[in-house]
Design a protein around this motif. Structure first.
Motif, PDB file in Angstrom:
ATOM      1  N   LYS A 171       0.845  -1.205   0.000  1.00  0.00           N
ATOM      2  CA  LYS A 171       0.000   0.000   0.000  1.00  0.00           C
ATOM      3  C   LYS A 171       0.885   1.262   0.000  1.00  0.00           C
ATOM      4  N   GLN A 172       1.935   1.241   0.830  1.00  0.00           N
ATOM      5  CA  GLN A 172       2.884   2.370   0.880  1.00  0.00           C
ATOM      6  C   GLN A 172       3.518   2.603  -0.491  1.00  0.00           C
ATOM      7  N   LEU A 173       3.893   1.488  -1.138  1.00  0.00           N
ATOM      8  CA  LEU A 173       4.536   1.567  -2.459  1.00  0.00           C
ATOM      9  C   LEU A 173       3.588   2.199  -3.484  1.00  0.00           C
ATOM     10  N   GLN A 174       2.326   1.779  -3.452  1.00  0.00           N
ATOM     11  CA  GLN A 174       1.346   2.322  -4.406  1.00  0.00           C
ATOM     12  C   GLN A 174       1.102   3.814  -4.163  1.00  0.00           C
ATOM     13  N   GLN A 175       1.087   4.213  -2.879  1.00  0.00           N
ATOM     14  CA  GLN A 175       0.922   5.649  -2.554  1.00  0.00           C
ATOM     15  C   GLN A 175       2.139   6.446  -3.031  1.00  0.00           C
ATOM     16  N   CYS A 176       3.307   5.830  -2.856  1.00  0.00           N
ATOM     17  CA  CYS A 176       4.567   6.474  -3.210  1.00  0.00           C
ATOM     18  C   CYS A 176       4.637   6.763  -4.714  1.00  0.00           C
ATOM     19  N   ILE A 177       4.196   5.794  -5.526  1.00  0.00           N
ATOM     20  CA  ILE A 177       4.261   5.983  -6.978  1.00  0.00           C
ATOM     21  C   ILE A 177       3.236   7.041  -7.417  1.00  0.00           C
ATOM     22  N   GLN A 178       2.132   7.141  -6.680  1.00  0.00           N
ATOM     23  CA  GLN A 178       1.152   8.205  -6.979  1.00  0.00           C
ATOM     24  C   GLN A 178       1.767   9.571  -6.692  1.00  0.00           C
ATOM     25  N   PRO A 203      22.076  18.663  -8.927  1.00  0.00           N
ATOM     26  CA  PRO A 203      22.553  18.628  -7.538  1.00  0.00           C
ATOM     27  C   PRO A 203      23.895  19.339  -7.408  1.00  0.00           C
ATOM     28  N   SER A 204      24.152  19.908  -6.225  1.00  0.00           N
ATOM     29  CA  SER A 204      25.427  20.609  -6.014  1.00  0.00           C
ATOM     30  C   SER A 204      26.571  19.597  -5.926  1.00  0.00           C
ATOM     31  N   ASN A 205      26.266  18.369  -5.438  1.00  0.00           N
ATOM     32  CA  ASN A 205      27.293  17.329  -5.329  1.00  0.00           C
ATOM     33  C   ASN A 205      27.250  16.468  -6.594  1.00  0.00           C
ATOM     34  N   SER A 206      28.368  16.438  -7.348  1.00  0.00           N
ATOM     35  CA  SER A 206      28.345  15.703  -8.627  1.00  0.00           C
ATOM     36  C   SER A 206      28.130  14.206  -8.427  1.00  0.00           C
ATOM     37  N   ALA A 207      28.397  13.702  -7.203  1.00  0.00           N
ATOM     38  CA  ALA A 207      28.163  12.268  -6.930  1.00  0.00           C
ATOM     39  C   ALA A 207      26.672  11.948  -6.870  1.00  0.00           C
ATOM     40  N   ASP A 208      25.818  12.977  -6.813  1.00  0.00           N
ATOM     41  CA  ASP A 208      24.362  12.742  -6.738  1.00  0.00           C
ATOM     42  C   ASP A 208      23.685  12.659  -8.111  1.00  0.00           C
ATOM     43  N   LEU A 209      24.498  12.700  -9.182  1.00  0.00           N
ATOM     44  CA  LEU A 209      23.914  12.791 -10.532  1.00  0.00           C
ATOM     45  C   LEU A 209      23.428  11.440 -11.064  1.00  0.00           C
ATOM     46  N   PHE A 210      22.679  10.690 -10.249  1.00  0.00           N
ATOM     47  CA  PHE A 210      22.212   9.378 -10.689  1.00  0.00           C
ATOM     48  C   PHE A 210      20.703   9.272 -10.503  1.00  0.00           C
ATOM     49  N   HIS A 211      20.084   8.488 -11.395  1.00  0.00           N
ATOM     50  CA  HIS A 211      18.673   8.130 -11.224  1.00  0.00           C
ATOM     51  C   HIS A 211      18.599   6.627 -11.174  1.00  0.00           C
ATOM     52  N   TRP A 212      17.738   6.104 -10.290  1.00  0.00           N
ATOM     53  CA  TRP A 212      17.587   4.643 -10.232  1.00  0.00           C
ATOM     54  C   TRP A 212      16.876   4.150 -11.492  1.00  0.00           C
ATOM     55  N   LEU A 213      15.670   4.656 -11.709  1.00  0.00           N
ATOM     56  CA  LEU A 213      14.881   4.292 -12.900  1.00  0.00           C
ATOM     57  C   LEU A 213      14.091   5.517 -13.332  1.00  0.00           C
ATOM     58  N   PRO A 214      13.780   5.640 -14.634  1.00  0.00           N
ATOM     59  CA  PRO A 214      12.862   6.715 -15.037  1.00  0.00           C
ATOM     60  C   PRO A 214      11.495   6.515 -14.371  1.00  0.00           C
ATOM     61  N   LYS A 215      10.796   7.627 -14.183  1.00  0.00           N
ATOM     62  CA  LYS A 215       9.487   7.618 -13.513  1.00  0.00           C
ATOM     63  C   LYS A 215       8.533   6.603 -14.151  1.00  0.00           C
ATOM     64  N   GLU A 216       8.511   6.570 -15.514  1.00  0.00           N
ATOM     65  CA  GLU A 216       7.570   5.694 -16.235  1.00  0.00           C
ATOM     66  C   GLU A 216       7.905   4.218 -15.990  1.00  0.00           C
ATOM     67  N   HIS A 217       9.211   3.899 -15.888  1.00  0.00           N
ATOM     68  CA  HIS A 217       9.611   2.518 -15.614  1.00  0.00           C
ATOM     69  C   HIS A 217       9.176   2.105 -14.206  1.00  0.00           C
ATOM     70  N   CYS A 270       6.585   3.170 -12.600  1.00  0.00           N
ATOM     71  CA  CYS A 270       5.129   2.912 -12.626  1.00  0.00           C
ATOM     72  C   CYS A 270       4.854   1.477 -13.067  1.00  0.00           C
ATOM     73  N   VAL A 271       5.533   1.040 -14.136  1.00  0.00           N
ATOM     74  CA  VAL A 271       5.337  -0.330 -14.641  1.00  0.00           C
ATOM     75  C   VAL A 271       5.771  -1.340 -13.578  1.00  0.00           C
ATOM     76  N   LEU A 272       6.885  -1.029 -12.900  1.00  0.00           N
ATOM     77  CA  LEU A 272       7.401  -1.946 -11.877  1.00  0.00           C
ATOM     78  C   LEU A 272       6.404  -2.111 -10.728  1.00  0.00           C
ATOM     79  N   VAL A 273       5.766  -1.014 -10.340  1.00  0.00           N
ATOM     80  CA  VAL A 273       4.781  -1.099  -9.248  1.00  0.00           C
ATOM     81  C   VAL A 273       3.557  -1.904  -9.703  1.00  0.00           C
ATOM     82  N   TYR A 274       3.112  -1.698 -10.951  1.00  0.00           N
ATOM     83  CA  TYR A 274       2.047  -2.556 -11.490  1.00  0.00           C
ATOM     84  C   TYR A 274       2.469  -4.025 -11.415  1.00  0.00           C
TER      85      TYR A 274
END
Length: 599
Positions: free
Chosen positions: A241-248, A260-274, A276-280
């Motif tokens: 339930k938490q996961l479904q709320q989180c994706i909303q 980001p000010s810190n260049s080490a933060d320049l990463f994304h885990w997954l695109p937003k659309e991906h 959504c599919v993963l939560v489905y």
């Protein structure tokens, strides 16, 4: 004159670069002209910095837009070699290393990729972004080679480095990635403290809201899949339930391009659309295990629609993996709900997806043969079912899948009735009372059910009741609706055979209600047959007639579906047990199995 000469290299270089970029971004791209412009740079004997960057640009264009991987490799190797001799040239140097190792892997030269990445990691410690990115890349390479220990070590190094350079966000990414691999390795003792630490980091980190929520999605996906692997479909509900709320929440946030000010933060885990599919996808996994099959169908349809849209713009291999896992789950649902013909066509679809990617096939071959085994059981082709399950067992090293296959193979031997030695050998290996091979609550409950089924067929009814009550206790504890329905109807059958009609009715009526809710066509067929006989024996002719009518309806639906499935050319897949999936499936002349024995 001298001044003009000194400026000339810049102007010719910029002109050639401008032309190259114009041709690359044309619609459609004019790659040949782009390459000509970049190659022309070398005619001017440029300085090392320009030479190295041009080799990188050429290698990148050839790698991404052509099939000329040998020429791409030559340029990338030169870029890597020259850039190491130039001071303060990190971007070109490490991008060349990253791209070249990717190309090596594509050419199956993994042993060339590893030392290259190790050297790049060693000399990139003063460049946080590249150091982290190269660590992720080498960890991924080890993961693809199934060397999860080395991958975990590298992710641990990355987490510590990110902490030192003050990037709690990327530290969390490294730790969550490590947690994912530990879950794959079943190192549960190490997973729990790691996930606890990740939870604390995610909650306390204050930064870009999308990055924070995506960390939370990663964290919750790991928790949910951990519960589902353990077969705990009731305990997982708060996390899901938490996961479904989180994706909303994520879908309402705007993707502000604030760097980001810190260049080490320049990463994304997954695109937003991906995400959504993963939560489905994890919602479908939960609905399938819990026996909410209409809900599983609804979310599969949504996810597949989203995937189709994404695949038009994005050829990321993870999308094909999502699609295959979704299809695997919905195929199992269809077999339960009595839609075998559709299930068979979807199995064929999985075969086609696997034909396009050898890696996808090697990761899903065992599941594919398992699904074919389940289909064979549903159309009563027991010899083929045995061959499919045996093939699947040969192809898997995954303990949960192995246990699932063995449980289903045992059910085949029980139905065949003449495979006593093989059956006892199997049951010894999935004994729910002693040294059960996995920690899955759901699979252990299923193992008790299989024992109950065998005892029933052997006429040892008291023993069967003990096993089935154990299944009921476990399936009620975690809302495993299908196992509950199957256990109730089998207990009802036992009480009917023993002449205890009242107790039998107390089991069969709720079994029928639950089977209708799932809906489970086989249990409905079985329950309606029992209700017909029960009501007849008790002299309730009206109820007996109604149950007989229901039984007739279910029989007709199953028969029609059986004929439709066996008439499809894809039905010939039941004979495939070697190598990659067949490309062409020949048509055949109608069903080859006995319809009477099915019912």
């Amino acid at each position: 004159m001298m001044a003009a000469g000194a400026e000339a290299p810049d102007s010719w270089y910029l002109a050639l670069l401008g032309f190259a970029e114009h041709f690359r971004t044309s619609s459609p791209p004019k790659i040949r002209l782009c390459v000509h412009c970049l190659q022309a740079v070398f005619q001017f004997k440029p300085p090392q910095r320009v030479e190295a960057r041009t080799h990188l640009q050429l290698g990148s264009v050839l790698y991404h837009h052509t099939k000329n991987s040998e020429l791409a490799r030559t340029h990338l190797e030169k870029a890597w070699l020259i850039s190491q001799q130039v001071a303060q040239f990190e971007d070109v140097k490490f991008e060349a290393a990253s791209l070249l190792s990717e190309l090596y892997c594509q050419q199956n030269l993994v042993d060339s990729a590893k030392p290259l990445l190790r050297k790049a990691i060693q000399i990139s410690q003063q460049t946080p972004y590249w150091h982290c990115r190269l660590l992720f890349q080498l960890a991924q390479l080890h993961t693809l080679e199934k060397d999860l220990v080395s991958a975990c070590d590298l992710l641990g190094v990355g987490a510590e480095y990110a902490r030192v350079v003050g990037s709690e966000y990327t530290r969390a990414l490294f730790l969550l990635s490590k947690g994912m691999l530990l879950l794959m390795e079943r190192k549960l003792q190490e997973v729990h403290p790691l996930l606890t630490l990740c939870g604390q980091i995610v909650e306390t980190w204050q930064g870009n809201p999308i990055q924070k929520e995506s960390l939370r999605v990663f964290f919750l996906v790991l928790q949910v899949t951990h519960y589902l692997d353990a077969g705990q479909v009731k305990s997982v509900k708060p996390c899901l339930k938490q996961l479904q709320q989180c994706i909303q929440t994520i879908s309402t946030l705007h993707d502000d391009e604030i760097l980001p000010s810190n260049s080490a933060d320049l990463f994304h885990w997954l695109p937003k659309e991906h995400m959504c599919v993963l939560v489905y996808l994890v919602t479908v996994m939960h609905s399938m295990q819990a026996g909410y099959l209409e809900k599983a169908q609804k979310y599969t349809d949504k996810a597949l629609m989203q995937l189709e849209k994404l695949k038009m713009l994005d050829c990321s291999p993870i999308l094909s993996s999502f699609q295959v896992i979704l299809l695997e789950h919905i195929i199992m649902c269809r077999l339960v709900t009595g839609h075998k013909a559709t299930a068979l066509q979807e199995i064929s679809q999985v075969c086609q997806l696997c034909q396009q990617s050898p890696r996808l096939f090697s990761n899903h071959a065992a599941q594919l043969h398992t699904l074919l085994g389940l289909y064979c059981i549903s159309v009563n082709c027991m010899d083929n079912a045995e061959a499919q399950f045996t093939t699947a067992l040969r192809l898997t090293s995954h303990q949960e899948l192995w246990t699932f296959i063995v449980t289903n193979l045992a059910s085949v031997y029980i139905r065949e009735g003449n495979r006593h030695q093989e059956l006892y050998n199997l049951l010894e290996r999935i004994n729910p009372d002693h040294n059960f091979p996995v920690s899955s609550h759901c699979l252990r409950a299923a193992a008790f059910y299989i024992r109950g089924l065998l005892s029933f067929f052997q006429g040892r009814y008291n023993e069967a009741k003990r096993f089935l009550r154990e299944t009921l206790k476990m399936s009620n504890a975690e809302d495993l609706n299908r196992l509950t329905a199957c256990s109730l109807v089998l207990l009802g059958h036992i009480f009917y055979v023993l002449g205890n009609h009242r107790e039998s009715n107390n089991m069969v009526v709720p079994a029928m209600q639950l089977a209708s809710k799932i809906p489970d066509m086989s249990v409905q067929l079985w329950s309606s047959a029992l209700l017909k006989d029960l009501n007849k024996a008790c002299g309730n002719s009206m109820d007996a007639h109604e149950a007989a009518q229901m039984h007739q309806n279910f029989s007709q639906q199953l028969l029609q579906d059986h004929i439709a499935a066996c008439s499809l050319p894809e039905h010939n897949l039941i004979s495939w047990t070697e190598g990659p999936p067949p490309v062409q499936i020949q048509a055949q002349n109608g069903p080859t199995t006995s319809l009477a024995s099915l019912l």
